[in-house]
Design a protein around this motif. Structure first.
Motif, PDB file in Angstrom:
ATOM      1  N   ARG A  58       0.809  -1.221   0.000  1.00  0.00           N
ATOM      2  CA  ARG A  58       0.000   0.000   0.000  1.00  0.00           C
ATOM      3  C   ARG A  58       0.838   1.265   0.000  1.00  0.00           C
ATOM      4  O   ARG A  58       0.345   2.329  -0.373  1.00  0.00           O
ATOM      5  N   THR A  59       2.096   1.170   0.393  1.00  0.00           N
ATOM      6  CA  THR A  59       2.952   2.359   0.461  1.00  0.00           C
ATOM      7  C   THR A  59       3.770   2.581  -0.805  1.00  0.00           C
ATOM      8  O   THR A  59       4.646   3.437  -0.826  1.00  0.00           O
ATOM      9  N   ARG A  60       3.492   1.819  -1.859  1.00  0.00           N
ATOM     10  CA  ARG A  60       4.313   1.921  -3.069  1.00  0.00           C
ATOM     11  C   ARG A  60       4.269   3.311  -3.692  1.00  0.00           C
ATOM     12  O   ARG A  60       5.278   3.807  -4.181  1.00  0.00           O
ATOM     13  N   LEU A 107      15.705   8.254 -13.139  1.00  0.00           N
ATOM     14  CA  LEU A 107      14.665   7.602 -12.360  1.00  0.00           C
ATOM     15  C   LEU A 107      13.580   7.148 -13.322  1.00  0.00           C
ATOM     16  O   LEU A 107      13.041   7.961 -14.076  1.00  0.00           O
ATOM     17  N   ARG A 108      13.315   5.824 -13.338  1.00  0.00           N
ATOM     18  CA  ARG A 108      12.309   5.292 -14.269  1.00  0.00           C
ATOM     19  C   ARG A 108      11.356   4.379 -13.505  1.00  0.00           C
ATOM     20  O   ARG A 108      11.782   3.481 -12.792  1.00  0.00           O
ATOM     21  N   PHE A 109      10.064   4.606 -13.676  1.00  0.00           N
ATOM     22  CA  PHE A 109       9.024   3.783 -13.072  1.00  0.00           C
ATOM     23  C   PHE A 109       8.286   3.036 -14.169  1.00  0.00           C
ATOM     24  O   PHE A 109       7.989   3.615 -15.213  1.00  0.00           O
ATOM     25  N   THR A 110       7.975   1.760 -13.912  1.00  0.00           N
ATOM     26  CA  THR A 110       7.253   0.942 -14.884  1.00  0.00           C
ATOM     27  C   THR A 110       6.174   0.152 -14.162  1.00  0.00           C
ATOM     28  O   THR A 110       6.449  -0.472 -13.140  1.00  0.00           O
ATOM     29  N   GLN A 111       4.974   0.179 -14.711  1.00  0.00           N
ATOM     30  CA  GLN A 111       3.889  -0.653 -14.186  1.00  0.00           C
ATOM     31  C   GLN A 111       3.319  -1.446 -15.359  1.00  0.00           C
ATOM     32  O   GLN A 111       3.215  -0.927 -16.462  1.00  0.00           O
ATOM     33  N   SER A 112       2.981  -2.724 -15.100  1.00  0.00           N
ATOM     34  CA  SER A 112       2.506  -3.568 -16.191  1.00  0.00           C
ATOM     35  C   SER A 112       1.233  -4.301 -15.777  1.00  0.00           C
ATOM     36  O   SER A 112       0.882  -4.336 -14.596  1.00  0.00           O
ATOM     37  N   ASN A 113       0.572  -4.909 -16.765  1.00  0.00           N
ATOM     38  CA  ASN A 113      -0.629  -5.693 -16.481  1.00  0.00           C
ATOM     39  C   ASN A 113      -0.327  -6.898 -15.607  1.00  0.00           C
ATOM     40  O   ASN A 113      -1.160  -7.335 -14.828  1.00  0.00           O
ATOM     41  N   GLN A 114       0.872  -7.448 -15.735  1.00  0.00           N
ATOM     42  CA  GLN A 114       1.237  -8.619 -14.952  1.00  0.00           C
ATOM     43  C   GLN A 114       1.421  -8.281 -13.478  1.00  0.00           C
ATOM     44  O   GLN A 114       1.215  -9.120 -12.619  1.00  0.00           O
ATOM     45  N   LYS A 115       1.817  -7.050 -13.194  1.00  0.00           N
ATOM     46  CA  LYS A 115       2.042  -6.619 -11.812  1.00  0.00           C
ATOM     47  C   LYS A 115       1.306  -5.307 -11.555  1.00  0.00           C
ATOM     48  O   LYS A 115       1.918  -4.253 -11.432  1.00  0.00           O
ATOM     49  N   ARG A 116       0.006  -5.377 -11.432  1.00  0.00           N
ATOM     50  CA  ARG A 116      -0.781  -4.156 -11.237  1.00  0.00           C
ATOM     51  C   ARG A 116      -0.590  -3.549  -9.856  1.00  0.00           C
ATOM     52  O   ARG A 116      -0.768  -2.359  -9.674  1.00  0.00           O
ATOM     53  N   ASP A 117      -0.262  -4.376  -8.877  1.00  0.00           N
ATOM     54  CA  ASP A 117      -0.090  -3.877  -7.513  1.00  0.00           C
ATOM     55  C   ASP A 117       1.378  -3.636  -7.169  1.00  0.00           C
ATOM     56  O   ASP A 117       1.741  -3.621  -5.996  1.00  0.00           O
TER      57      ASP A 117
END
Length: 169
Positions: A58-60, A107-117
């Motif tokens: 939750r703190t991500r 600094l690069r952030f990536t979010q994907s369908n495989q790891k939504r959380d």
């Protein structure tokens, strides 16, 4: 690292609990000795640390905002913290090194369908020494870490050198 504990990598005040890789690049400036074929190392060049981690839980998003604040991506934040950044950089504390006066250069952030959380983060920091006092303090802390890690139990299941070499040492 200390056996049985998840010790985070600290980038400033932001703890990263799920670091997948960390690399430390150090180089040294070489100078030729006049009139000779010999060369000598005269000074270290910049130290670069690259960190790959996953922000989970939750703190991500708080961790993401903390890293962005350290990188000074907000113009208001950059103006407010610029006087403090002239005195000290970002400390990085991990099982490999203690490095003071670091600055986030990428600094690069990536979010994907495989790891939504979860959010994958890639951070590159470069050492920008502010003073000789902070450089000496950083090296002293790095030496203390090395001495402390030598005395701490290890996670490694490696066979001791004595057993591996048949007690020859």
């Amino acid at each position: 690292m200390v056996a049985g504990r998840n010790v985070p990598v600290l980038i400033g005040a932001v703890p990263l609990f799920t670091v997948t890789s960390l690399s430390l690049d150090e180089g040294y400036q070489v100078a030729r000795i006049a009139g000779s074929r010999l060369a000598q190392l005269v000074a270290p060049t910049t130290r670069t640390i690259s960190v790959e981690a996953v922000l989970v839980g939750r703190t991500r998003l708080l961790a993401k905002k903390g890293l962005e604040a350290l990188a000074l991506t907000s113009r208001v934040l950059a103006a407010a913290t610029a006087p403090a950044m002239s005195l000290a950089g970002i400390p990085v504390v991990c099982g490999m090194t203690v490095s003071l006066d670091m600055q986030i250069t990428n600094l690069r952030f990536t979010q994907s369908n495989q790891k939504r959380d979860a959010i994958d983060v890639s951070i590159t920091l470069e050492q920008v020494p502010r003073s000789s006092v902070s450089a000496i303090t950083g090296e002293a802390l790095d030496m203390a870490l090395a001495a402390g890690m030598a005395a701490a139990p290890s996670l490694s299941g490696n066979i001791s050198v004595e057993r591996e070499l048949g007690g020859a040492l």
